[in-house]
Design a protein around this motif. Structure first.
Motif, PDB file in Angstrom:
ATOM      1  N   THR A 160     120.723 -68.454  10.077  1.00  0.00           N
ATOM      2  CA  THR A 160     120.300 -69.842   9.923  1.00  0.00           C
ATOM      3  C   THR A 160     119.866 -70.087   8.473  1.00  0.00           C
ATOM      4  O   THR A 160     119.479 -69.159   7.757  1.00  0.00           O
ATOM      5  CB  THR A 160     119.115 -70.206  10.836  1.00  0.00           C
ATOM      6  OG1 THR A 160     117.936 -69.513  10.397  1.00  0.00           O
ATOM      7  CG2 THR A 160     119.407 -69.866  12.291  1.00  0.00           C
ATOM      8  N   ARG A 161     119.899 -71.346   8.081  1.00  0.00           N
ATOM      9  CA  ARG A 161     119.405 -71.722   6.755  1.00  0.00           C
ATOM     10  C   ARG A 161     117.885 -71.604   6.699  1.00  0.00           C
ATOM     11  O   ARG A 161     117.317 -71.267   5.671  1.00  0.00           O
ATOM     12  CB  ARG A 161     119.846 -73.143   6.412  1.00  0.00           C
ATOM     13  CG  ARG A 161     119.370 -73.597   5.031  1.00  0.00           C
ATOM     14  CD  ARG A 161     120.084 -74.847   4.545  1.00  0.00           C
ATOM     15  NE  ARG A 161     119.481 -75.373   3.326  1.00  0.00           N
ATOM     16  CZ  ARG A 161     119.644 -74.853   2.118  1.00  0.00           C
ATOM     17  NH1 ARG A 161     120.408 -73.770   1.962  1.00  0.00           N
ATOM     18  NH2 ARG A 161     119.071 -75.395   1.061  1.00  0.00           N
ATOM     19  N   ALA A 162     117.215 -71.873   7.836  1.00  0.00           N
ATOM     20  CA  ALA A 162     115.752 -71.761   7.874  1.00  0.00           C
ATOM     21  C   ALA A 162     115.308 -70.342   7.528  1.00  0.00           C
ATOM     22  O   ALA A 162     114.311 -70.137   6.817  1.00  0.00           O
ATOM     23  CB  ALA A 162     115.228 -72.170   9.246  1.00  0.00           C
ATOM     24  N   ASN A 163     116.036 -69.350   8.033  1.00  0.00           N
ATOM     25  CA  ASN A 163     115.696 -67.963   7.711  1.00  0.00           C
ATOM     26  C   ASN A 163     115.870 -67.696   6.214  1.00  0.00           C
ATOM     27  O   ASN A 163     115.058 -67.003   5.596  1.00  0.00           O
ATOM     28  CB  ASN A 163     116.575 -67.000   8.509  1.00  0.00           C
ATOM     29  CG  ASN A 163     116.216 -66.960   9.984  1.00  0.00           C
ATOM     30  OD1 ASN A 163     115.121 -67.339  10.378  1.00  0.00           O
ATOM     31  ND2 ASN A 163     117.157 -66.510  10.803  1.00  0.00           N
ATOM     32  N   HIS A 164     116.936 -68.228   5.633  1.00  0.00           N
ATOM     33  CA  HIS A 164     117.172 -68.073   4.191  1.00  0.00           C
ATOM     34  C   HIS A 164     116.033 -68.702   3.394  1.00  0.00           C
ATOM     35  O   HIS A 164     115.513 -68.097   2.446  1.00  0.00           O
ATOM     36  CB  HIS A 164     118.507 -68.715   3.818  1.00  0.00           C
ATOM     37  CG  HIS A 164     118.737 -68.870   2.354  1.00  0.00           C
ATOM     38  ND1 HIS A 164     118.957 -67.807   1.508  1.00  0.00           N
ATOM     39  CD2 HIS A 164     118.767 -69.998   1.565  1.00  0.00           C
ATOM     40  CE1 HIS A 164     119.119 -68.249   0.268  1.00  0.00           C
ATOM     41  NE2 HIS A 164     119.006 -69.567   0.283  1.00  0.00           N
ATOM     42  N   LEU A 165     115.620 -69.894   3.775  1.00  0.00           N
ATOM     43  CA  LEU A 165     114.522 -70.558   3.077  1.00  0.00           C
ATOM     44  C   LEU A 165     113.221 -69.792   3.264  1.00  0.00           C
ATOM     45  O   LEU A 165     112.383 -69.724   2.352  1.00  0.00           O
ATOM     46  CB  LEU A 165     114.373 -71.996   3.578  1.00  0.00           C
ATOM     47  CG  LEU A 165     115.556 -72.933   3.272  1.00  0.00           C
ATOM     48  CD1 LEU A 165     115.352 -74.287   3.925  1.00  0.00           C
ATOM     49  CD2 LEU A 165     115.744 -73.081   1.759  1.00  0.00           C
ATOM     50  N   GLY A 166     113.056 -69.179   4.441  1.00  0.00           N
ATOM     51  CA  GLY A 166     111.879 -68.346   4.677  1.00  0.00           C
ATOM     52  C   GLY A 166     111.829 -67.150   3.748  1.00  0.00           C
ATOM     53  O   GLY A 166     110.773 -66.788   3.232  1.00  0.00           O
ATOM     54  N   LYS A 167     112.991 -66.543   3.520  1.00  0.00           N
ATOM     55  CA  LYS A 167     113.038 -65.401   2.605  1.00  0.00           C
ATOM     56  C   LYS A 167     112.690 -65.833   1.186  1.00  0.00           C
ATOM     57  O   LYS A 167     111.945 -65.146   0.484  1.00  0.00           O
ATOM     58  CB  LYS A 167     114.418 -64.753   2.628  1.00  0.00           C
ATOM     59  CG  LYS A 167     114.586 -63.643   1.592  1.00  0.00           C
ATOM     60  CD  LYS A 167     115.300 -62.456   2.132  1.00  0.00           C
ATOM     61  CE  LYS A 167     115.321 -61.302   1.143  1.00  0.00           C
ATOM     62  NZ  LYS A 167     115.617 -60.026   1.771  1.00  0.00           N
ATOM     63  N   LEU A 168     113.217 -66.967   0.750  1.00  0.00           N
ATOM     64  CA  LEU A 168     112.920 -67.444  -0.599  1.00  0.00           C
ATOM     65  C   LEU A 168     111.436 -67.806  -0.740  1.00  0.00           C
ATOM     66  O   LEU A 168     110.831 -67.562  -1.787  1.00  0.00           O
ATOM     67  CB  LEU A 168     113.789 -68.654  -0.932  1.00  0.00           C
ATOM     68  CG  LEU A 168     115.300 -68.416  -0.996  1.00  0.00           C
ATOM     69  CD1 LEU A 168     116.010 -69.694  -1.418  1.00  0.00           C
ATOM     70  CD2 LEU A 168     115.649 -67.270  -1.944  1.00  0.00           C
ATOM     71  N   ALA A 169     110.851 -68.376   0.318  1.00  0.00           N
ATOM     72  CA  ALA A 169     109.448 -68.776   0.273  1.00  0.00           C
ATOM     73  C   ALA A 169     108.510 -67.583   0.257  1.00  0.00           C
ATOM     74  O   ALA A 169     107.357 -67.696  -0.187  1.00  0.00           O
ATOM     75  CB  ALA A 169     109.129 -69.678   1.465  1.00  0.00           C
ATOM     76  N   PHE A 170     109.004 -66.445   0.719  1.00  0.00           N
ATOM     77  CA  PHE A 170     108.121 -65.274   0.838  1.00  0.00           C
ATOM     78  C   PHE A 170     107.586 -64.822  -0.515  1.00  0.00           C
ATOM     79  O   PHE A 170     106.502 -64.257  -0.591  1.00  0.00           O
ATOM     80  CB  PHE A 170     108.856 -64.127   1.535  1.00  0.00           C
ATOM     81  CG  PHE A 170     107.980 -62.918   1.736  1.00  0.00           C
ATOM     82  CD1 PHE A 170     106.961 -62.941   2.665  1.00  0.00           C
ATOM     83  CD2 PHE A 170     108.162 -61.768   0.978  1.00  0.00           C
ATOM     84  CE1 PHE A 170     106.131 -61.841   2.847  1.00  0.00           C
ATOM     85  CE2 PHE A 170     107.347 -60.662   1.137  1.00  0.00           C
ATOM     86  CZ  PHE A 170     106.323 -60.693   2.090  1.00  0.00           C
ATOM     87  N   ARG A 171     108.330 -65.050  -1.593  1.00  0.00           N
ATOM     88  CA  ARG A 171     107.839 -64.632  -2.911  1.00  0.00           C
ATOM     89  C   ARG A 171     106.497 -65.302  -3.224  1.00  0.00           C
ATOM     90  O   ARG A 171     105.579 -64.660  -3.732  1.00  0.00           O
ATOM     91  CB  ARG A 171     108.874 -64.961  -3.998  1.00  0.00           C
ATOM     92  CG  ARG A 171     108.463 -64.511  -5.400  1.00  0.00           C
ATOM     93  CD  ARG A 171     109.624 -64.692  -6.374  1.00  0.00           C
ATOM     94  NE  ARG A 171     110.039 -66.082  -6.449  1.00  0.00           N
ATOM     95  CZ  ARG A 171     109.547 -66.965  -7.322  1.00  0.00           C
ATOM     96  NH1 ARG A 171     108.619 -66.588  -8.185  1.00  0.00           N
ATOM     97  NH2 ARG A 171     109.987 -68.209  -7.343  1.00  0.00           N
ATOM     98  N   HIS A 172     106.381 -66.578  -2.916  1.00  0.00           N
ATOM     99  CA  HIS A 172     105.120 -67.292  -3.144  1.00  0.00           C
ATOM    100  C   HIS A 172     104.015 -66.710  -2.255  1.00  0.00           C
ATOM    101  O   HIS A 172     102.886 -66.511  -2.711  1.00  0.00           O
ATOM    102  CB  HIS A 172     105.302 -68.782  -2.846  1.00  0.00           C
ATOM    103  CG  HIS A 172     104.036 -69.572  -2.931  1.00  0.00           C
ATOM    104  ND1 HIS A 172     103.514 -70.009  -4.129  1.00  0.00           N
ATOM    105  CD2 HIS A 172     103.155 -69.975  -1.965  1.00  0.00           C
ATOM    106  CE1 HIS A 172     102.378 -70.665  -3.904  1.00  0.00           C
ATOM    107  NE2 HIS A 172     102.145 -70.657  -2.596  1.00  0.00           N
TER     108      HIS A 172
END
Length: 409
Positions: free
Chosen positions: A367-379
């Protein structure tokens, strides 16, 4: 605290607020003052992230009242309860936390560090390696791209799969996919260690026409012929090799007689206490627990460890029990990702996370939500996890919202 990485920083900051400063002194030792956000290495070869986004000063991440010592560790003397540093300085301790992680060791495979190292043979588990690979990919437009795992365990066991999926998508975007043969070489008998996840990830490799070479135990690399050679004499040729070298714990662990054959510290897998010394714990990638060597494991383990440690120093039994909980995003290309959630006893299963039936993240589903979750994890990593702020996720894995996949007729 030996090691100022993910586990070491989290533990130091969490304990700083739980221990009386008049009775306790916390010291963190590391060989340099650079803290790397290692999940970001995956994106560097494809033009994602900059060095400034991935590297920060270790001491700036530690709370006031924590001493930072920058030095290499020579050895630990558990009997004397001392740590000898390169250069002659010696530190004494009442309790020691070993959190020096694990490191790629290309020197352990014959031929890996030969004439083709960083020319046609690359790694991406280091900042330098990922940066060099980014340069190599700029001119790679045809041939055989091989992604190879030397031996398990490794840091972030899904990262080689992620790199393979991202490379496939990257080649498609540039109109080069038909010119490049992609091969995934693994010592495992399938794409992953757990059956349900392995079946799903293996099907994704097949859909993308990525050949899998399983059960491949590498003996050497013939850099003149550009081939991987296994102990059963199979050979895998390559034009560009992206390898994950053997991962090992720190050398001082071996010099101190504290580790196994890979320099990981044997501990009780539920309390993280050394099996040999009741004044030593090992956290994160430095221990031998049968869980993924990943940041999520360090995070959930630290949640259990802090209360256990406070009980232990008071002479009481440790009541917390770490269950090996891990969750990992798996980038699959095209701005999508999967998420897997598992522990010592339960394999990754389909479902929703973190809220049962609601999500918003989906388990074992792209899912795209999972991808966005991975990117958000850096913050989250820099601003929540490392400072020791509370994260509204349970340390123990829950079965709520998960289900066994339906069998096809």
């Amino acid at each position: 605290m030996l090691g100022g990485g993910t586990a070491g920083t989290m533990v130091a900051n969490r304990l700083r607020h739980r221990l009386d400063t008049s009775d306790w002194k916390i010291t963190v030792v590391d060989q340099d003052d650079e803290h790397h956000y290692q999940p970001g290495y995956l994106f560097l070869p494809f033009g994602g992230y900059t060095r400034d986004q991935l590297v920060k000063s270790r001491h700036t991440l530690l709370h006031d009242g924590i001493e930072m010592v920058t030095a290499e560790i020579e050895r630990v003397d558990p009997g004397a309860q001392t740590v000898a540093l390169v250069g002659g300085r010696e530190l004494s301790y009442d309790y020691l936390v070993i959190a020096t992680g694990t490191t790629p060791r290309p020197d352990q495979t014959p031929g890996m560090l030969g004439s083709e190292w960083r020319r046609s043979i690359f790694d991406f588990y280091t900042l330098d390696g990922a940066s060099a690979l980014a340069e190599a990919l700029k001119t790679f437009d045809r041939g055989r791209l091989v992604v190879h795992i030397t031996e398990m365990p490794i840091k972030c066991p899904v990262a080689p799969l992620e790199f393979t999926f991202l490379a496939e998508a990257w080649l498609r975007e540039r109109g080069l996919r038909d010119r490049v043969e992609l091969v995934y070489v693994t010592p495992l008998d399938g794409a992953f260690t757990q059956p349900v996840a392995s079946e799903r990830l293996g099907a994704m490799l097949a859909e993308r026409k990525i050949h899998v070479e399983p059960d491949f135990m590498i003996e050497s690399i013939d850099d003149e012929r550009k081939v991987l050679v296994s102990y059963d004499e199979r050979e895998v040729p390559f034009d560009l090799l992206v390898t994950i070298p053997l991962n090992m714990g720190a050398d001082y662990v071996a010099r101190s007689g504290l580790g196994n054959e890979l320099n990981y510290v044997p501990v009780d897998k539920h309390t993280l206490l050394s099996t040999a010394y009741d004044t030593i714990f090992a956290l994160g990638d430095a221990s031998d627990i049968p869980a993924s060597k990943a940041g999520s494991v360090a995070h959930f383990a630290v949640d259990v460890f802090v209360d256990n440690f406070l009980e232990h120093i008071e002479g009481r039994p440790m009541t917390g029990s770490f269950d090996g909980h891990a969750n990992c995003f798996v980038e699959s290309g095209d701005d999508k990702a999967l998420l897997i959630d598992f522990n010592y006893d339960t394999q990754p299963l389909p479902g929703k996370y973190p809220l049962p039936y609601v999500g918003p993240l989906s388990l074992l589903k792209e899912t795209r939500a999972n991808h966005l979750g991975k990117l958000a994890f850096r913050h989250v990593y820099w601003n929540v996890l490392l400072p020791g702020r509370p994260v509204p996720l349970p340390a123990h894995m829950s079965m709520a919202g998960k289900h066994q996949p339906e069998k096809e007729a």
